[in-house]
Enzyme design. Structure first.
Site, short mmCIF file in Angstrom:
data_model
loop_
_atom_site.label_atom_id
_atom_site.label_comp_id
_atom_site.label_asym_id
_atom_site.label_seq_id
_atom_site.Cartn_x
_atom_site.Cartn_y
_atom_site.Cartn_z
N ASP A 338 -12.86 -31.29 -5.80
CA ASP A 338 -11.82 -31.86 -6.66
C ASP A 338 -12.28 -31.84 -8.13
O ASP A 338 -13.47 -31.96 -8.42
CB ASP A 338 -11.57 -33.30 -6.22
CG ASP A 338 -10.46 -33.97 -7.00
OD1 ASP A 338 -9.32 -33.50 -6.94
OD2 ASP A 338 -10.75 -34.98 -7.67
N GLU A 367 -11.29 -27.02 -7.79
CA GLU A 367 -10.03 -27.17 -8.51
C GLU A 367 -10.29 -27.20 -10.01
O GLU A 367 -10.82 -28.17 -10.53
CB GLU A 367 -9.34 -28.47 -8.08
CG GLU A 367 -8.08 -28.78 -8.86
CD GLU A 367 -7.72 -30.25 -8.84
OE1 GLU A 367 -6.52 -30.57 -8.92
OE2 GLU A 367 -8.64 -31.10 -8.78
#
Length: 623
Positions: A338, A367
């Site tokens: 993330d 990400e």
């Protein structure tokens, strides 16, 4: 002078008072470890009242206490252990002494589990992204706990927990296999013992999972540690891989170590609260200001997710060891990271290297929400002369995501429409291996795909055809296959609605063909047919890609290897056309006919191919 003496006396008194308190060991992290790992080093975090004032010893064959570190907070000690290749599984005793007090804490060294782990995901896979709380509820008894900071569970409230769990997901593994899925990626399952937090004026729960409060506990509301192990075992038995969602950049405001931090620089601290700018440009900008770069990287993501300082060596070890522990303990296969771009990048390289050293086949894809190829390449292995070189094998392909949506929404012109998709792929030379990028059409942070394209089923099928036939590792958000829709208005919860049929009392069960209407079954069958074909066709996932310049709203590319050639021809116009194939002779020479993969029709003449409006055809060429 008197003031200085008084201050010294107070400090001495405080030290003596602390020393007089009984020491305790309340936590050891990691909670266990293994013999036979490639890296023989382990750093134990020991926590409890005055745990840092103890003198530690370890007496276990093959295990040596190399160094004991004390830090600002006397409630912590960090112990460097060396585990020899000859060490055997068993329980060692960590002994801490201070004066007449002796504490003994057991610590288990396990034998490594021989079950599959860290298999990785490749372009041969099809990933299904689901949010456990919103997918299926298999055990209503774990929906809520009165002793947690957020004891609420209410499906009528879109921003509260709804009760989905790993047991529920396990009940639908056959559904995923039937769809053609080969890997399942959950949003984080670690404990999020967070209170309700104010986000945009709404008091929301942490049902999404991105606010960790204990790295070594899977949230009880999704099934706990044993429930996660059981899910992974069942997934592997069904032939499905499991992707774990990792968060290094921040933790939840209620994390246990924030209530009594080891040291001041455990977090990025600011004189007053400072949010990240969410701007990625200062990180790679050769002309950028350092102050802008620091705000981007060290500013907090939101007030209730404190920003971790990964340049602190003890914190860095804590996070890296947790990554190894998670793969070894639960047997997961791949690692999604993330908010990758907000992390300290040298730390990320260290963490990636540690995972890849131990598990060479594991795939790591982070990400980094950027809108251009150069910035996206910065965060993965690349061929650009950046001063910093990332070692991340993959990444989420936000550039191709945006380009595919533009190709579906925009009218064709010199740079717009399907040219956007073509141009994104035309820049693949910057990546070390673009096939390791994970492609997608929507996810839990975006508006849903069907809504973005105006609920146009023709466009829906065309975009999914691209997703499942172009380069990269395709990923699909749960419910896309049954036409779930919505925009993020008034909150993210609108694109994170419960999967119909996954919860007790649901009036409709979309997990079954009988529970889906004709339109939904058509969408499901379309995804299944193409995903199944893709899985059985190496040319689509391991073959080369050749694309041709789009013309007049048409876009043609080929996936091919020594055994098979597949032609994907798209017509993004509102009218049917006849495509003259003469200019594709470089790839089509020698082929006389084709099978339409989606309709099973045979094309006996390839000189002109009819392309209906807003349609992509997948043709397996025959000689």
């Amino acid at each position: 002078m008197k003031r200085s003496l008084f201050t010294l006396i107070c400090a001495l008194a405080a030290t003596l008072a602390a020393f007089a308190q009984t020491a305790q060991i309340q936590r050891l992290n990691p909670t266990n470890w293994w013999v036979g790992l490639k890296n023989p080093k382990l750093q134990l975090l020991v926590y409890g009242p005055n745990a840092g004032t103890l003198t530690y010893t370890v007496n276990y064959p093959g295990v040596k206490l190399v160094k004991a570190h004390t830090v600002e907070n006397p409630n912590y000690a960090f112990l460097d252990l060396a585990i020899a290749p000859t060490a055997r599984p068993g329980t060692l005793k960590l002994v801490g002494k201070r004066g007449t007090q002796t504490l003994t804490q057991p610590f288990e060294l396990k034998a490594r589990n021989r079950e599959p782990k860290a298999q990785g995901v490749t372009a041969a896979d099809f990933i299904y992204l689901a949010m456990p709380d919103r997918f299926a509820n298999g055990d209503p008894s774990n929906d809520k706990f009165d002793d947690l900071a957020d004891p609420n569970a209410d499906r009528a409230n879109p921003v509260y927990r709804h009760g989905g769990d790993l047991a529920g997901a396990a009940q639908h593994l056959d559904y995923l296999k039937d769809l053609g899925v080969t890997a399942i990626w959950f949003t984080p399952v670690l404990e999020n013992n967070q209170p309700l937090t104010n986000e945009g004026g709404l008091m929301r729960s942490a049902y999404h999972g991105y606010g960790f409060t204990d790295h070594y506990a899977i949230d009880r509301r999704v099934g706990g540690n044993e429930g996660y192990k059981e899910f992974v075992r069942k997934a592997h038995a069904a032939g499905l891989k499991v992707v774990q969602d990792a968060v290094y950049n921040h933790v939840g405001i209620n994390h246990w170590f924030l209530k009594d931090m080891p040291m001041k620089d455990w977090l990025h601290q600011w004189p007053t609260y400072t949010n990240t700018s969410y701007k990625y440009q200062p990180i790679t900008d050769p002309h950028g200001a350092e102050s802008d770069r620091r705000v981007s990287l060290d500013g907090w993501f939101v007030p209730h997710l404190p920003d971790l300082n990964q340049s602190n060596p003890f914190l860095a070890n804590f996070l890296i060891q947790h990554a190894i522990w998670s793969v070894e303990e639960f047997g997961v296969d791949a690692w999604r990271v993330d908010t990758y771009m907000y992390n300290d990048q040298p730390f990320m390289n260290r963490c990636n290297a540690a995972l890849l050293e131990q598990y060479p086949n594991i795939h790591i894809f982070g990400e980094s929400w950027v809108n251009n190829v150069v910035d996206q390449a910065y965060y993965t292995r690349n061929k650009i002369d950046f001063p910093f070189k990332s070692n991340q094998p993959g990444g989420l392909d936000f550039v191709v995501y945006s380009a595919m949506l533009d190709a579906l929404k925009q009218n064709f012109s010199w740079d717009d429409g399907v040219n956007r998709f073509y141009q994104a792929l035309a820049q693949d030379a910057v990546y070390a291996d673009p096939s390791k990028l994970v492609t997608f059409l929507d996810n839990h942070d975006t508006d849903r795909y069907l809504s973005v394209i105006g609920e146009d089923i023709s466009k829906y099928k065309m975009g999914l055809t691209w997703l499942l036939t172009t380069r990269g590792i395709p990923s699909m958000y749960y419910g896309t296959e049954i036409l779930m829709k919505n925009f993020k208005n008034p909150s993210d919860a609108e694109v994170r609605r419960d999967f119909p049929g996954g919860f007790p009392g649901d009036k409709e069960n979309k997990f079954t063909a009988a529970g889906r209407d004709k339109r939904e079954n058509d969408a499901f069958d379309f995804v299944r047919k193409l995903a199944t074909y893709r899985k059985a066709t190496p040319a689509l996932h391991a073959g080369k890609l050749m694309q041709y310049l789009p013309q007049d709203g048409t876009y043609v590319y080929f996936r091919y290897d020594a055994n098979k050639t597949v032609m994907v021809a798209s017509n993004t116009n509102d009218k049917e056309i006849s495509l003259d194939t003469a200019r594709f002779a470089e790839r089509m020479a020698g082929f006389r006919s084709a099978r339409n993969v989606l309709t099973d029709e045979t094309l006996s003449d390839l000189k002109l191919i009819k392309l209906p409006a807003k349609t992509a055809v997948v043709l397996e060429l025959k000689k």
